[in-house]
Structures are given as structure tokens and as C-alpha cells.
Design an enzyme around this catalytic site. Structure first.
Site, short mmCIF file in Angstrom:
data_model
loop_
_atom_site.label_atom_id
_atom_site.label_comp_id
_atom_site.label_asym_id
_atom_site.label_seq_id
_atom_site.Cartn_x
_atom_site.Cartn_y
_atom_site.Cartn_z
CB CYS A 53 35.26 18.89 24.58
SG CYS A 53 34.68 19.54 23.00
NE ARG A 102 5.79 7.04 15.51
CZ ARG A 102 7.02 7.15 15.93
NH1 ARG A 102 7.50 8.33 16.24
NH2 ARG A 102 7.80 6.10 16.06
CE LYS A 148 1.16 -1.59 7.12
NZ LYS A 148 -0.05 -0.75 7.23
CB CYS A 153 38.57 19.39 19.49
SG CYS A 153 36.89 19.95 19.86
CE1 TYR A 190 -0.43 3.61 9.51
CE2 TYR A 190 -1.04 5.22 7.87
CZ TYR A 190 -0.34 4.88 9.00
OH TYR A 190 0.45 5.80 9.62
CG ASP A 215 5.62 12.71 3.15
OD1 ASP A 215 5.87 12.56 4.36
OD2 ASP A 215 6.33 13.37 2.37
CD GLU A 219 -0.85 -0.26 3.78
OE1 GLU A 219 -1.00 -1.48 3.99
OE2 GLU A 219 -1.29 0.63 4.53
CB CYS A 249 37.86 21.86 23.79
SG CYS A 249 38.33 20.18 23.34
CB CYS A 305 37.05 16.12 20.48
SG CYS A 305 37.43 17.01 21.99
CE LYS A 332 10.86 6.85 3.00
NZ LYS A 332 11.53 7.23 4.24
CE LYS A 368 7.10 5.33 5.52
NZ LYS A 368 7.07 6.74 5.86
#
Ligand code: IVH
Length: 709
Positions: free
Chosen positions: A453, A147, A300, A429, A236, A128, A124, A432, A447, A324, A126
């Protein structure tokens, strides 16, 4: 709304008055923008106010307010929506990107189940959008929740009621008494275009894409605004149910449709990978004409009994995968390379790009992973981009897949400036100045400054307060940055969070309330949110420590194994890397390897780290790990080891069954092992069990023990 007098003509009194007014207007606008997704000002008005404020401050420095908007980092948290704990967690999906990932997924499913025959899957689109869980009690919509972090979402009741696709009352007979129905809220292309056109005409905020528009609309505190923005919903999936919907995924979807939900008409049943891939291509071919955004195809396992045998990993089901669509691409100029220092000291190069639109979103940063990647080599030293390196000034191809950070796919050597030189990766780094070194086998330069740091310290704190860790409401990354740099009331280590209110004593909470962007209410809320998290489950604490290699699933494994903070801490203190009973016990946990174990033990033996951990623990009341699994099963609380070949179920399924029954499954036999299940070909583990006098049974006895025959 803003005084018209030019800044250079203002008197002192007028300037003071103007600054007060601007501070309050800008704070309100900030709050509206960050808290409710609904700016009540145009960006231009907002900028004009900030600009005027800065100009007045420049002319009258002595009038700069303690709560000056010039220093404001963002809005204090809004009260927003109530919280709802999901009875069944809302999970995400594993991603797949090509045909090989799909055959691999099918192989893993069949291997787990021990099946050689084909498995049927639904395919099915996906969608967005953003997922929503709808609770129905006796067929009536009672509680819709977003969610959130998967465990706890926001109660968006009034907003969800304005969505026409969401039935208030379900239709038909035999409706289960309790149902949590899940699906995706989205906005169609046509509605999105109309909304943006309306907003643009009012000089109101426009949205970058339909997904953002849907999210912004659903999270509106004013339901009448949501109602004016048409949102849609496809069902779904489901969470808690008092009665099953059907025996198959496809049957359940048909049932949801009969109950009055919109279900996606492109959902089909596919018998194995070839049919799945054919359906993927068919859906992809219709993508441009569907009228709403989709970003892939979800497969699924159709048989719900097989779904339940397959079960879940820590955050994704084993029985589903999202395939995807290929990422979107665009070419642009690489303007500079910045180095960011992460929580574990990793130096991450970030490409700063000339802004370019990729799939509807403006991209100005991309990850460059590490120095090998910049030089055109992968982690094994093999060439990538045919060995082409990436240099500042290059013309690069950027791609975006879903919500992930954009990446660089390619470099156009023909457009490389003649004067360009290879990028020199720093060996100090940038934050630092400590040496940044690469350990053998590590792709990343780190680092060595540890907690001295500032970049590492602040990233650790951000991780500490993030979702899945302490998740302290009102104390996000922005606020952490501000507190970290605060000279008056600093937060430098996690323990400082819990002493914050106590340190603000001269006049209780006064310094906090005087902070920029904070007020009476937000401070009270913050203090309460911090107090609320003094009680913390063991797994979250272990995860929050931010120790390298310890992610949320390994933190749960550790918590389940040691059950209390005292036991865990004592074991880590006593453990020596590579030998001794504590080390063997730690590395016998299935899923805990030598690298993770060594990283943990090192952290607990490092004086500064340990001091920070002890100071934190002293502030907390750590909740023992609770075993969700039944305590009355014959193997609850027992430590099992599987060895040899199992014939009736795969090793993975046996392990997941045992865990569901409350057992711990270890990778090696020790004095703590209660039972060894040995199939044919069992070797050294069975011998070790014999030597230790641990009970050994065969697979049939195991199945009989758990009542699975
Ligand atoms: S099933 C336990 N089906 O994708 C699995 N999810 O990347 C439950 N999504 O959080 C999800 N379309 O918000 C499923 N047809 C679909 C979907 C879908 C979109 C979203 C959902 C989920 C995310 C995972």
C-alpha cells in the site's frame, strides 16, 4: 522585478529568460520562507510570480525547466543554527484537564512515594511560548539553546542575547560554576499587536498568534531582526547544575529571581489538591488581563528530594503536571470526510471544515478518530454526543486544546440538511484498494495491503526519518513524498535512503542536484546527513522500524534488554508467538505485553517486512545500547523481579531505583533472573525462583544491598 510583457506577447527567448529568472526568485523566496520564517516577499507577490511561471509554461510547454517552481515541494533545508546536545534532556509535561486528573496526580505521587500525608506543590502559569535552555559558566551566559527534539536543540546565541529579560551576567554570591537555566520565551499581547501592525503596513508576513511570532523571531538567522521584535523570558526550571539551587522548587525559583531572572509572580505554594485547584481558578480568572498568553497551570512537587525520588518516565517527569485551560470552541460546516491511511494501515477519517477561527487560529481540518466515533459511539459501545452521528453537511462544534489536532465536540441536529445520509465508512483502502478490515476488539479499520500500500509505505518512511527515529536533516515528510514518487531516484524503503547517493552514479550526485528545489549545497548536506546516521543507536533503530505498538519507550526497553542488534534480531527470528524460551524472555520484559510482543514477532516473520529490515540493517552500523546507569552498582546489569508487598517503598519507586542503578526489572521469573526481592505475600514467583535456584532476598536485604537503609 518581473518582466512586464504580457505572457501572450512573449517571444520564445524572452519566455526562456523569464522562466529562468522566476525559478531563481521563487526558489529564494521559498527558502527564505521555510528556512528563516522571514519571507522577503509578500504572499501576493509570491503568488503572482508562481502564476506567471505557470502561465508561461502553459504557453511554451517545451521550455519548462527541470527545476520548475511548479513542481517545487518546499525549500531545501537552510544551514540555520548549530546544534547543541542538552546535558539533561528537555522534557515535556503530562497534561491534565479536570479536577479528577489533579487528585489522581496527587494520589499517584503519594502512592509512588508511599506517603499518606499531604504533599506540597508549586502552582504557576503555563506560559504559551517556546522553551529555551541557557547555559551559564561562572555566571556568564555562554550558550542558549532551543528545546529541539528534547535531546538536541539549536544554538540561538545571538538571538537570545537580544532578549532583555535574559541576564548576560548573573548577580549575587555563590553562583554555581555551571548552570543550565530553563524557561519560556514569549511575546506580550501588546508587542505582538504592534509587530503585526508594523508588518502589515510593510505588506510583510503577519503572525497568527504571539507564540508563532515568538518562535519565528527567535529562529531568525539575522539577530538584528530578533532584536527589533521584543521577546521576554520567564525562568522556571533547570537542567545541569554544578551545585543545587535550593532544597525546594519554590526556593529555587526565588534563587533564580535573586540571580537576575524574571520569574512568574503568580507562582504559589499549595498544600494538596484543594489548594492547587483554588490557585488554578485564581490564575484562570486573571488570564485575560495578564497581557501574555498562558494555556494552563503547572504544578510541581515542591520538595526537590521528593522530585528526585519520583524521577521521570520516558518523556515526562512524575513530579509535575500541566493542568490545561478548557479548549476553545467554534461552530462551522463539515464539508467532507477524507480517509487518510497511516503507517500501520489505520484508516483515519478527517473532517474537512469550512475554515473557522478557534482561539486565534484558523482551523479547516479536525480528526474524526474512527468509524464508531462518527456513528456516535465510544470504544466500549457507549453513546457519545448522546448517540448523535456525524454527517457531511452537518453544522459541527470544533474545539482546540493546545497544539493538538482540533476535534469535533458536538453536532447541531436542528441544522442538519433534510437530505443528509449517514456516513458510509469505506471497507476498501482508498489508496491501494486492498480490503480494510476491523479485527475484533480494534476500534480501527486497517488496510491489509501492508508495504504494497503506497500510503502505508510512505507513512512508514516519514516515521523512519522523524525525530526520535533517524531524524535525517534535510529529509522530512515533504522530501520523502517527493522521493517516494520519483521515477528516477526513488526511495521506497528505508534501505533506499542509504543507497541514494550510490545509485546516482553516472555522474556522481548529478540527478540529485538537478532535483527541483535542490542545489549543490543542499545535496552535499543531505548526503552528509544520511552518512551521519549510518551509525545509529539500537533503540532508535527499533523505534524507526515503525512496527505497530512499538513506541519510543518500548523500543528503549527492548534495546536495553537485548543490548545488540544481532541478539535482538536472532531472538525475534527464533521467537514463536505464545510459546518457547524466546517468547517467554521477550514477554518477561517489564512493559512488554503479549500484544506488543506478537506484533514484533509477526513483523520479523513476514517475508516482505523482513526483507526490508534485513536490507536496512545491511546498510547500518548499529550501536549497542549503552547503559547510562552506573556500572559499578551491586545490581548493575542484573535482572531483578519484585514480588509480594514492599513496605518501605512502593513497587514503582523500587523499580525506578533499581533501573537507575543499572538493573533490569522483569515482570516474571525465568532462568535469566538474577535476584528476586520478595515481600510478604509473595506467591508463585517466589516458588518459581526456588525451583530455578534463583537467589531470593527480603526488602530489608534489598535496601541494604543498594545502600538505602
Ligand atoms: S516545567 C521537566 N513550567 O510547557 C518539566 N514548563 O508542555 C519542565 N512550559 O516544554 C517544564 N510554562 O516549554 C514548565 N511554568 C512552566 C511552563 C512550562 C510553559 C512549557 C515548556 C514545556 C511545555 C510542556
Amino acid at each position: 522585478m518581473i518582466s512586464e510583457t504580457a505572457v501572450e506577447n512573449l517571444t520564445l527567448a524572452q519566455a526562456r529568460e523569464d522562466l529562468a529568472r522566476l525559478a531563481s526568485l521563487i526558489t529564494d523566496a521559498n527558502r527564505a520562507y521555510h528556512g528563516n520564517d522571514a519571507p522577503d516577499l509578500t504572499d501576493a507577490d509570491f503568488d503572482a510570480m508562481k502564476h506567471r511561471n505557470a502561465a508561461i509554461e502553459a504557453r511554451f510547454p517545451s521550455l519548462k525547466r527541470a527545476d520548475s517552481p511548479s513542481d517545487q515541494v518546499g525549500a531545501a533545508p537552510s544551514d540555520g543554527f548549530g546544534k547543541i546536545k542538552h546535558d539533561v534532556r528537555m522534557l515535556s509535561l503530562e497534561n491534565a484537564f479536570d479536577a479528577a486528573d489533579i487528585t489522581d496526580f496527587d494520589d499517584r505521587v503519594r502512592k509512588f512515594l508511599g506517603l499518606s500525608s499531604a504533599v506540597s506543590y508549586t502552582a504557576e502559569p503555563k506560559i504559551d511560548g517556546l522553551s529555551l535552555s541557557l547555559r551559564y559558566v561562572n555566571g556568564r551566559l555562554t550558550q542558549p539553546a532551543t528545546r529541539g527534539d528534547g535531546e538536541t536543540g539549536e544554538n540561538v546565541t545571538d538571538n537570545a542575547r537580544t532578549i532583555a529579560d535574559i541576564p548576560q551576567r548573573l548577580q549575587g554570591d555563590n553562583i554555581p560554576a555551571l548552570m543550565d537555566i530553563r524557561g519560556e520565551v514569549y511575546m506580550s499581547h501588546a508587542d505582538f499587536a504592534a509587530l503585526n501592525a508594523r508588518n502589515a503596513a510593510k505588506a510583510d508576513k503577519t503572525f497568527a498568534n504571539p507564540r508563532n511570532a515568538a518562535a519565528g523571531s527567535l529562529r531568525q538567522l539575522d539577530a538584528s531582526i530578533t532584536a527589533s521584535r521584543p521577546l521576554r523570558f520567564f525562568a522556571y526550571a533547570w537542567g545541569a547544575l554544578s551545585d543545587p539551587l535550593a532544597k525546594t522548587q519554590s526556593g529555587a525559583i526565588a534563587r533564580l529571581h535573586d540571580l537576575g531572572f524574571q520569574t512568574n509572580p503568580l507562582t504559589t505554594l499549595c498544600n494538596g489538591p484543594d489548594a492547587m485547584l483554588a490557585q488554578y481558578r485564581a490564575i484562570e480568572a486573571q488570564r485575560a488581563t495578564l497581557g501574555y498568553d498562558i494555556d494552563g497551570v503547572v504544578y510541581k512537587v515542591d520538595d526537590l528530594a521528593l522530585q528526585s525520588r519520583l524521577g521521570f518516565r520516558s518523556s515526562t517527569p512524575r513530579w509535575a503536571i500541566a493542568h490545561k485551560f478548557p479548549a476553545e470552541l467554534a461552530w462551522t460546516r463539515l464539508e467532507s470526510i477524507d480517509i487518510q491511511v497511516g503507517r500501520t494501515g489505520a484508516l483515519s477519517p478527517v473532517a474537512r471544515l469550512k475554515p473557522v477561527t478557534v482561539g486565534g487560529v484558523v482551523v479547516s481540518n479536525a480528526t474524526l478518530h474512527n468509524e464508531d466515533y462518527i456513528q456516535g459511539r465510544d470504544s466500549r459501545g457507549n453513546p457519545i454526543r448522546q448517540g448523535r452521528d456525524i454527517r457531511v453537511g452537518d453544522w459541527v462544534q470544533v474545539y482546540r486544546a493546545g497544539d493538538v489536532i482540533p476535534k469535533i465536540a458536538d453536532v447541531d441536529l436542528a441544522q442538519r440538511p433534510a437530505t443528509s445520509t449517514p456516513y458510509q465508512f469505506p471497507d476498501l483502502c482508498p489508496d491501494c484498494g486492498s480490503p480494510a478490515i476491523r479485527e475484533p476488539g480494534d476500534a480501527v479499520r486497517r488496510c491489509t495491503g501492508g508495504l504494497i500500500c503506497p500510503a502505508q509505505a510512505v507513512e512508514r518512511l516519514k516515521h523512519f526519518v522523524a525525530r526520535g527515529a533517524f531524524d535525517i536533516e534535510g529529509l522530512g515528510a515533504k522530501q520523502i513524498e517527493a522521493f517516494f514518487n520519483d521515477s528516477d531516484l526513488p526511495i521506497k524503503t528505508p534501505a533506499d535512503i542509504f543507497t541514494l547517493a550510490a545509485r546516482d552514479t553516472a555522474q556522481p550526485l548529478r540527478k540529485l542536484k538537478n532535483r527541483d528545489g535542490w542545489g549543490e549545497k543542499s545535496v552535499t548536506n543531505l548526503v552528509a546527513a544520511i552518512e551521519d546516521k549510518r551509525q545509529i543507536p539500537l533503540n532508535r533503530l527499533i523505534f524507526a522500524l515503525g512496527i505497530r505498538h512499538v513506541g519510543d519507550s518500548s523500543a528503549s526497553l527492548l534495546a536495553n534488554h537485548y543490548t545488540s542488534w544481532a541478539t535482538f534480531e536472532a531472538a525475534m527470528t527464533a521467537a514463536e508467538i505464545g510459546s518457547g524460551p524466546e517468547w517467554r524472555d521477550l514477554t518477561a520484559i517489564d512493559g512488554v505485553g503479549d500484544v506488543l510482543a506478537a506484533s514484533l514477532v509477526t513483523a520479523f516473520h513476514h517475508p516482505a517486512e523482513r526483507a526490508a529490515i534485513d536490507a536496512l540493517a545491511a546498510q547500518l552500523s548499529v550501536q549497542d545500547a549503552v547503559q547510562n546507569a552506573p556500572s559499578d552498582s551491586p545490581v548493575a546489569g542484573k535482572t531483578l523481579v519484585f514480588t509480594g508487598t514492599l513496605e518501605k517503598m512502593s513497587r514503582a519507586e523500587a523499580k525506578s531505583r533499581a533501573e537507575a542503578l543499572g538493573a533490569k526489572v522483569a515482570g516474571s521469573v525465568s532462568a535469566k533472573t538474577d535476584l528476586v526481592i520478595a515481600g510478604p505475600g509473595a506467591g508463585s514467583k517466589a516458588k518459581a525462583a526456588e525451583a530455578l535456584g534463583v537467589a531470593i532476598i527480603d526488602e530489608d536485604a534489598w535496601l541494604a544491598l543498594i545502600g538505602a537503609t
